[in-house]
Scaffold this motif. Structure first.
Motif, PDB file in Angstrom:
ATOM      1  N   ILE A  73       0.856  -1.180   0.000  1.00  0.00           N
ATOM      2  CA  ILE A  73       0.000   0.000   0.000  1.00  0.00           C
ATOM      3  C   ILE A  73       0.892   1.229   0.000  1.00  0.00           C
ATOM      4  N   ASP A  74       0.796   2.043  -1.053  1.00  0.00           N
ATOM      5  CA  ASP A  74       1.584   3.273  -1.087  1.00  0.00           C
ATOM      6  C   ASP A  74       0.856   4.349  -0.288  1.00  0.00           C
ATOM      7  N   PHE A  75       1.436   5.534  -0.207  1.00  0.00           N
ATOM      8  CA  PHE A  75       0.851   6.576   0.641  1.00  0.00           C
ATOM      9  C   PHE A  75      -0.517   7.020   0.135  1.00  0.00           C
ATOM     10  N   TYR A  76      -0.659   7.095  -1.179  1.00  0.00           N
ATOM     11  CA  TYR A  76      -1.963   7.468  -1.734  1.00  0.00           C
ATOM     12  C   TYR A  76      -3.022   6.450  -1.324  1.00  0.00           C
ATOM     13  N   GLU A  77      -2.729   5.177  -1.491  1.00  0.00           N
ATOM     14  CA  GLU A  77      -3.673   4.122  -1.115  1.00  0.00           C
ATOM     15  C   GLU A  77      -3.933   4.120   0.392  1.00  0.00           C
ATOM     16  N   PHE A  78      -2.892   4.430   1.166  1.00  0.00           N
ATOM     17  CA  PHE A  78      -3.007   4.488   2.625  1.00  0.00           C
ATOM     18  C   PHE A  78      -4.017   5.557   3.042  1.00  0.00           C
ATOM     19  N   VAL A  79      -3.885   6.736   2.466  1.00  0.00           N
ATOM     20  CA  VAL A  79      -4.790   7.847   2.800  1.00  0.00           C
ATOM     21  C   VAL A  79      -6.207   7.559   2.322  1.00  0.00           C
ATOM     22  N   ILE A  80      -6.332   7.070   1.088  1.00  0.00           N
ATOM     23  CA  ILE A  80      -7.654   6.775   0.535  1.00  0.00           C
ATOM     24  C   ILE A  80      -8.380   5.744   1.382  1.00  0.00           C
ATOM     25  N   SER A  81      -7.676   4.681   1.783  1.00  0.00           N
ATOM     26  CA  SER A  81      -8.312   3.616   2.561  1.00  0.00           C
ATOM     27  C   SER A  81      -8.782   4.113   3.916  1.00  0.00           C
ATOM     28  N   LEU A  82      -7.987   4.949   4.557  1.00  0.00           N
ATOM     29  CA  LEU A  82      -8.388   5.502   5.855  1.00  0.00           C
ATOM     30  C   LEU A  82      -9.575   6.439   5.695  1.00  0.00           C
TER      31      LEU A  82
END
Length: 308
Positions: free
Chosen positions: A80-89
């Protein structure tokens, strides 16, 4: 990737920051999430794997946590990259009790048609309940739910109605959400975030909590994304709406995508995410065959059928 913005002494693509702003995340919130992400990404490769993700949120590795990690891993590269990390949260942690059941449903709706087959519904029960599924009462509840349809399928509406009186089924989902909230921005922040309003188009606003369940009406969601509604959203707003969709198809441990419908490889780059793809003819035919014609939009969203 183009221009970058400095966050916590690290460069974040400007396109990502613009998208986070559209999602009504503040710069302070993004910075805090980046600090957490950077500490978890010990090898500084720009992504965290499932072991690091589970450790961060103190979660046990099981079929459900593997499934939810896979849903957050949009491009299926096992990180999970940072973009995916933020989107998922943003997507998962701002869900209220009235929407988290739709999130759980979508994790198992592999072809995103708004209907679970009896096999998919059984898998959902087994993974969410674990060993408790073997209890006769839980098996009986599953059979009762399946009997609501002549073909033993489960619609979104039937599932939502069922979980209102069977909250124990979602216990593991709530547990994961609470851990993710507590470790990152805190429950109060995410609860307040749900009330923030996003401008889908000029003069038309919707709360994030309502936005998160808008995709549960598959026909309306598809119409909006393909610009066949009168909303006429910008590409960024379409991407924000796309980010609320939970039906990222589950991948097996070897990375193979288990969904026959998922033909588009979603890049972690925002520019690639903005290139909206038309559904394949095979997907369209399958959706037409399985979607129930009388499956209503959730009552709290009925008025969105008639956009101003």
């Amino acid at each position: 990737m183009g221009l970058y913005v400095s966050i916590d002494q690290h460069k974040v693509p400007q396109e990502w920051m613009e998208m986070f702003a559209c999602m009504k995340l503040t710069r302070t919130e993004v910075k805090k999430l980046h600090v957490i992400f950077d500490k978890t990404d010990e090898k500084k490769i720009g992504g965290i794997n499932i072991v690091q993700w589970l450790t961060l949120f103190d979660l046990e590795r099981n079929s459900f946590t593997e499934r939810i990690f896979s849903a957050f891993d949009k491009d299926g590269n096992k990180h999970i990259d940072f973009y995916e990390f933020v989107i998922s949260l943003w997507k998962f942690c701002s869900l209220g009790e009235g929407a988290i059941n739709v999130f759980a449903f979508d994790l198992y709706d592999r072809d995103s048609d708004g209907v679970l087959t009896s096999k998919e519904a059984t898998t959902l029960f087994k993974e969410l309940l674990g060993q408790a599924f073997d209890h006769s009462g839980n098996k009986s509840s599953l059979y009762t739910l399946l009997e609501k349809s002549s073909d033993c399928s489960v619609t979104v509406e039937n599932f939502k109605e069922f979980t209102r009186t069977h909250q124990a089924l979602l216990h593991q989902v709530f547990t994961v959400q609470k851990r993710m909230r507590d470790v990152t921005l805190g429950s109060s922040t995410f609860q307040a975030m749900a009330d923030r309003r996003i401008e889908l188009r000029k003069g038309y606003h919707i709360t994030i909590s309502s936005l998160m369940v808008l995709h549960s009406d598959r026909i309306l969601f598809k119409s909006m994304m393909e610009d066949r509604s009168i909303m006429r959203m910008t590409s960024k707003m379409k991407l924000v709406l796309d980010n609320t969709d939970n039906s990222s198809h589950y991948r097996s441990a070897d990375g193979a995508n288990k969904s026959p419908e998922s033909t588009v490889n979603l890049s972690h780059k925002v520019t690639a995410r903005m290139a909206w793809k038309e559904p394949t003819s095979q997907s369209s035919k399958r959706a037409k065959r399985k979607v129930l014609p009388n499956n209503p939009l959730p009552s709290d969203l009925l008025h969105y059928h008639n956009f101003p």
